[in-house]
Design a protein around this motif. Structure first.
Motif, PDB file in Angstrom:
ATOM      1  N   ALA A 168       0.834  -1.289  -0.063  1.00  0.00           N
ATOM      2  CA  ALA A 168       0.103  -0.096   0.059  1.00  0.00           C
ATOM      3  C   ALA A 168       1.196   1.243   0.098  1.00  0.00           C
ATOM      4  O   ALA A 168       1.751   1.123   0.749  1.00  0.00           O
ATOM      5  CB  ALA A 168      -1.126  -0.094   1.300  1.00  0.00           C
ATOM      6  N   PRO A 169       0.320   2.400  -0.769  1.00  0.00           N
ATOM      7  CA  PRO A 169      -0.992   2.512  -1.254  1.00  0.00           C
ATOM      8  C   PRO A 169      -1.326   1.784  -2.531  1.00  0.00           C
ATOM      9  O   PRO A 169      -2.461   1.526  -2.845  1.00  0.00           O
ATOM     10  CB  PRO A 169      -1.004   3.960  -1.335  1.00  0.00           C
ATOM     11  CG  PRO A 169       0.418   4.501  -1.677  1.00  0.00           C
ATOM     12  CD  PRO A 169       1.145   3.544  -0.688  1.00  0.00           C
ATOM     13  N   ALA A 170      -0.343   1.495  -3.396  1.00  0.00           N
ATOM     14  CA  ALA A 170      -0.425   0.816  -4.593  1.00  0.00           C
ATOM     15  C   ALA A 170       0.734   0.109  -4.908  1.00  0.00           C
ATOM     16  O   ALA A 170       2.048   0.404  -4.936  1.00  0.00           O
ATOM     17  CB  ALA A 170      -0.691   1.923  -5.707  1.00  0.00           C
ATOM     18  N   ARG A 171       0.400  -1.110  -5.706  1.00  0.00           N
ATOM     19  CA  ARG A 171       1.572  -1.890  -6.139  1.00  0.00           C
ATOM     20  C   ARG A 171       1.242  -2.490  -7.582  1.00  0.00           C
ATOM     21  O   ARG A 171      -0.068  -2.612  -8.022  1.00  0.00           O
ATOM     22  CB  ARG A 171       1.737  -3.137  -5.320  1.00  0.00           C
ATOM     23  CG  ARG A 171       0.556  -4.059  -5.116  1.00  0.00           C
ATOM     24  CD  ARG A 171       1.001  -5.299  -4.377  1.00  0.00           C
ATOM     25  NE  ARG A 171       2.181  -6.121  -4.940  1.00  0.00           N
ATOM     26  CZ  ARG A 171       2.682  -7.245  -4.255  1.00  0.00           C
ATOM     27  NH1 ARG A 171       2.592  -7.368  -3.062  1.00  0.00           N
ATOM     28  NH2 ARG A 171       3.647  -7.459  -4.927  1.00  0.00           N
ATOM     29  N   LEU A 172       2.158  -2.511  -8.254  1.00  0.00           N
ATOM     30  CA  LEU A 172       1.903  -3.178  -9.454  1.00  0.00           C
ATOM     31  C   LEU A 172       1.606  -4.587  -9.501  1.00  0.00           C
ATOM     32  O   LEU A 172       2.195  -5.490  -8.724  1.00  0.00           O
ATOM     33  CB  LEU A 172       3.278  -3.212 -10.339  1.00  0.00           C
ATOM     34  CG  LEU A 172       3.282  -3.677 -11.961  1.00  0.00           C
ATOM     35  CD1 LEU A 172       2.098  -2.983 -12.894  1.00  0.00           C
ATOM     36  CD2 LEU A 172       4.815  -3.626 -12.627  1.00  0.00           C
TER      37      LEU A 172
END
Length: 219
Positions: A168-172
């Motif tokens: 988090a907050p964003a991953r591939l």
């Protein structure tokens, strides 16, 4: 009903693509008769592995930068990223350390939708160098894998927001390659002509990382 089923996902036989909601993209590998690649074993848990622990990310300063061999560079802050079209993907997840977690449901932004912001990708661009927020961490992958239908920048997993430990907050998420290519804490995408080794690739891992070919190491 679907959320209740998600909670049972890893406690029973691995979920199959049949019966999923129509809005979920199904990764092709989940249609295999044997979904566990050579040298792997199934886990119902989700182990936490990384090079040095989660980075501290100030969400007021978080940015996802797209640059390199594209018509126009793009940058998203968190509010802008949240406004992009949402996608769900059903896929398996294979770690190079020999475990596989089957039947994951990811939610986030499709890489194909994301790339609409940069216009045309140069025909010279054949690879993507992914940049993470964890002390300059990078990984490389072929452009066609990055743009696969089942690839996305995920913010949720199995109906819940990603934890910090899981990116988090964003991953591939690139389901058809080993999981180290699915970079956590993503901060940048650089489109390049020539393949360039990332952190683990410089330390002996394979430049491509196909689990079905056991492309674990580069030697």
């Amino acid at each position: 009903m679907f959320d209740l089923e998600l909670k049972k996902l890893q406690t029973e036989e691995p979920r199959t693509p049949e019966g999923l909601p129509e809005d979920i993209i199904v990764s092709p590998d989940t249609h295999r008769a044997n979904r566990i690649p050579p040298g792997q074993s199934r886990t119902r848990k989700w182990p936490i592995l990384d090079a040095g622990g989660p980075p501290r990310i100030d969400m007021e300063k978080w940015r996802l930068e797209l640059h390199g061999l594209v018509e126009k560079e793009a940058s998203f802050d968190w509010a802008q990223f949240q406004q992009l079209p949402r996608t769900k993907v059903f896929s398996d997840f294979h770690c190079v350390t020999r475990w596989s977690r089957l039947g994951n449901v990811w939610e986030g932004v499709s890489t194909r939708d994301l790339m609409k912001a940069v216009g045309t990708i140069s025909p010279r661009a054949r690879y993507v160098l992914v940049h993470g927020y964890d002390f300059g961490w990078t990984t490389n992958l072929p452009l066609d894998q990055f743009l696969a239908e089942d690839a996305l920048i995920a913010t949720h997993h199995d109906g819940e927001p990603l934890s910090v430990e899981h990116g988090a907050p964003a991953r591939l998420i690139v389901p058809r390659l080993y999981a180290w290519k699915s970079a956590k804490w993503i901060g940048g995408l650089e489109f390049i002509e020539n393949d360039k080794a990332g952190f683990w690739e410089r330390n002996g891992y394979h430049m491509n990382g196909d689990p079905w070919r056991e492309e674990r190491f580069g030697y």
